[in-house]
Structure formats: C-alpha cells, structure tokens
Design a protein around this motif. Structure first.
Motif, PDB file in Angstrom:
ATOM      1  N   ARG A  10       0.832  -1.213   0.000  1.00 18.16           N
ATOM      2  CA  ARG A  10       0.000   0.000   0.000  1.00 18.16           C
ATOM      3  C   ARG A  10       0.867   1.265   0.000  1.00 18.16           C
ATOM      4  O   ARG A  10       0.527   2.252  -0.646  1.00 18.16           O
ATOM      5  N   SER A  11       1.995   1.230   0.688  1.00 21.82           N
ATOM      6  CA  SER A  11       2.917   2.360   0.696  1.00 21.82           C
ATOM      7  C   SER A  11       3.447   2.618  -0.722  1.00 21.82           C
ATOM      8  O   SER A  11       3.537   3.756  -1.174  1.00 21.82           O
ATOM      9  N   ARG A  12       3.786   1.530  -1.423  1.00 21.50           N
ATOM     10  CA  ARG A  12       4.268   1.671  -2.807  1.00 21.50           C
ATOM     11  C   ARG A  12       3.176   2.239  -3.697  1.00 21.50           C
ATOM     12  O   ARG A  12       3.444   3.046  -4.588  1.00 21.50           O
ATOM     13  N   MET A  13       1.920   1.856  -3.454  1.00 20.97           N
ATOM     14  CA  MET A  13       0.796   2.407  -4.233  1.00 20.97           C
ATOM     15  C   MET A  13       0.718   3.923  -4.044  1.00 20.97           C
ATOM     16  O   MET A  13       0.500   4.667  -4.998  1.00 20.97           O
ATOM     17  N   LEU A  14       0.901   4.377  -2.806  1.00 21.22           N
ATOM     18  CA  LEU A  14       0.863   5.819  -2.537  1.00 21.22           C
ATOM     19  C   LEU A  14       1.995   6.537  -3.271  1.00 21.22           C
ATOM     20  O   LEU A  14       1.793   7.613  -3.830  1.00 21.22           O
ATOM     21  N   GLU A  15       3.183   5.933  -3.263  1.00 21.76           N
ATOM     22  CA  GLU A  15       4.315   6.513  -3.989  1.00 21.76           C
ATOM     23  C   GLU A  15       4.010   6.594  -5.481  1.00 21.76           C
ATOM     24  O   GLU A  15       4.274   7.615  -6.126  1.00 21.76           O
ATOM     25  N   MET A  16       3.480   5.501  -6.030  1.00 23.03           N
ATOM     26  CA  MET A  16       3.175   5.464  -7.459  1.00 23.03           C
ATOM     27  C   MET A  16       2.136   6.531  -7.809  1.00 23.03           C
ATOM     28  O   MET A  16       2.265   7.217  -8.821  1.00 23.03           O
ATOM     29  N   ALA A  17       1.110   6.656  -6.976  1.00 21.13           N
ATOM     30  CA  ALA A  17       0.073   7.665  -7.213  1.00 21.13           C
ATOM     31  C   ALA A  17       0.653   9.070  -7.143  1.00 21.13           C
ATOM     32  O   ALA A  17       0.305   9.935  -7.959  1.00 21.13           O
ATOM     33  N   ALA A  18       1.561   9.308  -6.197  1.00 16.90           N
ATOM     34  CA  ALA A  18       2.179  10.632  -6.060  1.00 16.90           C
ATOM     35  C   ALA A  18       3.054  10.959  -7.268  1.00 16.90           C
ATOM     36  O   ALA A  18       3.139  12.113  -7.688  1.00 16.90           O
ATOM     37  N   GLN A  19       3.695   9.948  -7.849  1.00 18.32           N
ATOM     38  CA  GLN A  19       4.542  10.143  -9.024  1.00 18.32           C
ATOM     39  C   GLN A  19       3.727  10.296 -10.305  1.00 18.32           C
ATOM     40  O   GLN A  19       4.261  10.704 -11.333  1.00 18.32           O
ATOM     41  N   ASP A  20       2.463   9.946 -10.248  1.00 22.64           N
ATOM     42  CA  ASP A  20       1.596   9.979 -11.439  1.00 22.64           C
ATOM     43  C   ASP A  20       0.255  10.627 -11.102  1.00 22.64           C
ATOM     44  O   ASP A  20      -0.799  10.006 -11.219  1.00 22.64           O
ATOM     45  N   PRO A  21       0.259  11.905 -10.680  1.00 27.48           N
ATOM     46  CA  PRO A  21      -0.993  12.539 -10.250  1.00 27.48           C
ATOM     47  C   PRO A  21      -2.032  12.660 -11.366  1.00 27.48           C
ATOM     48  O   PRO A  21      -3.227  12.662 -11.105  1.00 27.48           O
ATOM     49  N   GLY A  22      -1.589  12.730 -12.600  1.00 30.56           N
ATOM     50  CA  GLY A  22      -2.527  12.819 -13.723  1.00 30.56           C
ATOM     51  C   GLY A  22      -2.948  11.467 -14.254  1.00 30.56           C
ATOM     52  O   GLY A  22      -3.671  11.373 -15.239  1.00 30.56           O
ATOM     53  N   ARG A  23      -2.478  10.406 -13.584  1.00 30.97           N
ATOM     54  CA  ARG A  23      -2.777   9.015 -13.971  1.00 30.97           C
ATOM     55  C   ARG A  23      -2.476   8.767 -15.452  1.00 30.97           C
ATOM     56  O   ARG A  23      -3.302   8.262 -16.209  1.00 30.97           O
ATOM     57  N   GLU A  24      -1.258   9.127 -15.837  1.00 34.57           N
ATOM     58  CA  GLU A  24      -0.812   8.965 -17.222  1.00 34.57           C
ATOM     59  C   GLU A  24      -0.310   7.549 -17.512  1.00 34.57           C
ATOM     60  O   GLU A  24      -0.306   7.123 -18.665  1.00 34.57           O
ATOM     61  N   ARG A  25       0.142   6.867 -16.481  1.00 34.72           N
ATOM     62  CA  ARG A  25       0.634   5.502 -16.665  1.00 34.72           C
ATOM     63  C   ARG A  25      -0.496   4.615 -17.143  1.00 34.72           C
ATOM     64  O   ARG A  25      -1.637   4.727 -16.679  1.00 34.72           O
ATOM     65  N   PHE A  26      -0.179   3.704 -18.062  1.00 37.20           N
ATOM     66  CA  PHE A  26      -1.207   2.846 -18.630  1.00 37.20           C
ATOM     67  C   PHE A  26      -2.009   2.138 -17.540  1.00 37.20           C
ATOM     68  O   PHE A  26      -1.446   1.507 -16.659  1.00 37.20           O
ATOM     69  N   GLY A  27      -3.305   2.258 -17.593  1.00 32.45           N
ATOM     70  CA  GLY A  27      -4.217   1.585 -16.679  1.00 32.45           C
ATOM     71  C   GLY A  27      -4.488   2.315 -15.379  1.00 32.45           C
ATOM     72  O   GLY A  27      -5.411   1.956 -14.648  1.00 32.45           O
ATOM     73  N   ALA A  28      -3.707   3.351 -15.075  1.00 32.31           N
ATOM     74  CA  ALA A  28      -3.873   4.056 -13.800  1.00 32.31           C
ATOM     75  C   ALA A  28      -5.235   4.711 -13.668  1.00 32.31           C
ATOM     76  O   ALA A  28      -5.778   4.809 -12.567  1.00 32.31           O
ATOM     77  N   ASP A  29      -5.811   5.134 -14.785  1.00 31.57           N
ATOM     78  CA  ASP A  29      -7.142   5.738 -14.706  1.00 31.57           C
ATOM     79  C   ASP A  29      -8.207   4.716 -14.337  1.00 31.57           C
ATOM     80  O   ASP A  29      -9.269   5.061 -13.836  1.00 31.57           O
ATOM     81  N   THR A  30      -7.910   3.429 -14.528  1.00 33.19           N
ATOM     82  CA  THR A  30      -8.849   2.370 -14.166  1.00 33.19           C
ATOM     83  C   THR A  30      -8.661   1.935 -12.714  1.00 33.19           C
ATOM     84  O   THR A  30      -9.616   1.885 -11.944  1.00 33.19           O
ATOM     85  N   HIS A  31      -7.428   1.618 -12.322  1.00 32.62           N
ATOM     86  CA  HIS A  31      -7.196   1.087 -10.966  1.00 32.62           C
ATOM     87  C   HIS A  31      -6.857   2.168  -9.938  1.00 32.62           C
ATOM     88  O   HIS A  31      -6.958   1.926  -8.740  1.00 32.62           O
ATOM     89  N   ARG A  32      -6.463   3.335 -10.374  1.00 32.08           N
ATOM     90  CA  ARG A  32      -6.192   4.501  -9.512  1.00 32.08           C
ATOM     91  C   ARG A  32      -5.193   4.228  -8.391  1.00 32.08           C
ATOM     92  O   ARG A  32      -5.204   4.898  -7.367  1.00 32.08           O
TER      93      ARG A  32
END
Length: 183
Positions: A10-32
């Motif tokens: 879950r900590s890594r998820m928070l880091e990933m979300a912080a690095q991709d606030p616009g959810r540009e990474r493939f699939g991020a707009d789906t799984h957030r």
C-alpha cells in the motif's frame, strides 16, 4: 504460505500515485493505484471449494494479505470473488471474469504443455480452461494465472491476434513485483 507486506504494498501504491498525479501511466485511470481490502480466509476457501481448485500460493496469499485488486499491471487486477465495480462502463474483461466462473471451467485441465506464440487460430475459450484471468491489458489481451497441471502458478498472457498464449512470468509474485518496481 508466501508472505506479502500489506503496508509495504500500500505504501508503494501511494508513492506510485504521487509520481503519477494525472494518472498517465497505462491503466492508472482504471485502478487509480488503490487496493481493495484483503479477503477473509473463509471467502477464499469458499471460492476454492465452489470451483474445485486450490489457488496457487503466491496469488492466494496476495488476496489474503495485500488486497483483492484492483491496483496492478494493465487495467489492474480483477477481484477474486465479486465482480469489479463497473463505474458506469461495461468492459470485455467483465464478461471474461464471469466466463471464468462458469461451473467446472477453473478446475478443467490446462490444455497447453508448451507456449503458443503468434496468431491463434483456436478459440481462446478452448485454450484458457484451467486458468484464471487476473488482469486486462486492453485490446482483447488478458493475463491469466495457470491453476493446474505442470505449469500451475505460472502467469501467461493471451493475445489471440498477434502474440499468442505465452508465459509472462514464472509466478504471480514476480509478475506483480515487477510492476511495483517499474517506473
């Protein structure tokens, strides 16, 4: 049992979300970058019993200790025991999820002994028995977990139009960890 550090994931998820606030990474707009709570042991056992299977240890421990999707590779992990929250859109992966749960399908023998690269001229349904769809890569490409036979526990990707049905990883943990560690 393989151990997953729920807080670490879950900590890594928070880091990933912080690095991709616009959810540009493939699939991020789906799984957030969000994980559903882990499943209780009783629900996992009931699923296994209902389908006549034993889930591979790495995957089973993930849904028991880390979470029941959706954050993960592609458009994210599919939940094990309840359909994905639709969010107003109907996706082909929802049909694939339901199809996997037809009686006898998950317990059926996995029909392949070797990878099947390239265009597939066999209906995908005939090739995916004994596997569980764990993620959607989009465009009809799915990641599936082999449930039985000599390849049980392996993660394969099926792309009927171009890539075939081939191994993606030796196991769920390696496959998911690679995604967690990728930029």
């Amino acid at each position: 049992m393989v151990s997953w550090d729920e807080d670490g994931v879950r900590s890594r998820m928070l880091e990933m979300a912080a690095q991709d606030p616009g959810r540009e990474r493939f699939g991020a707009d789906t799984h957030r970058y969000e994980l559903a709570p882990p499943l209780p042991e009783a629900e996992i056992s009931a699923f296994e019993e209902a389908h006549g299977i034993d889930l591979p240890v790495e995957y089973r421990s993930f849904v028991a200790q880390a979470g029941n999707g959706p954050a993960g590779p592609g458009h994210g992990l599919m939940p094990l025991v309840a359909p994905r929250q639709a969010g107003g859109e109907e996706w082909a992966m929802d049909d694939e999820w339901e199809h996997d749960r037809l009686p006898g399908r998950l317990a059926a023998p996995f029909p392949l002994t070797e990878p099947l690269p390239g265009r597939i001229n066999t209906p995908a349904d005939a090739l995916t028995r004994g596997t569980l769809m764990v993620a959607d890569q989009g465009c009809g490409i799915y990641v599936r977990l082999i449930l039985n036979g000599p390849r049980a526990g392996e993660v394969w990707q099926i792309d009927p139009d171009w890539g075939g049905f081939v191994p993606a990883s030796a196991g769920f943990r390696a496959w998911y960890t690679e995604w967690l560690q990728s930029p």
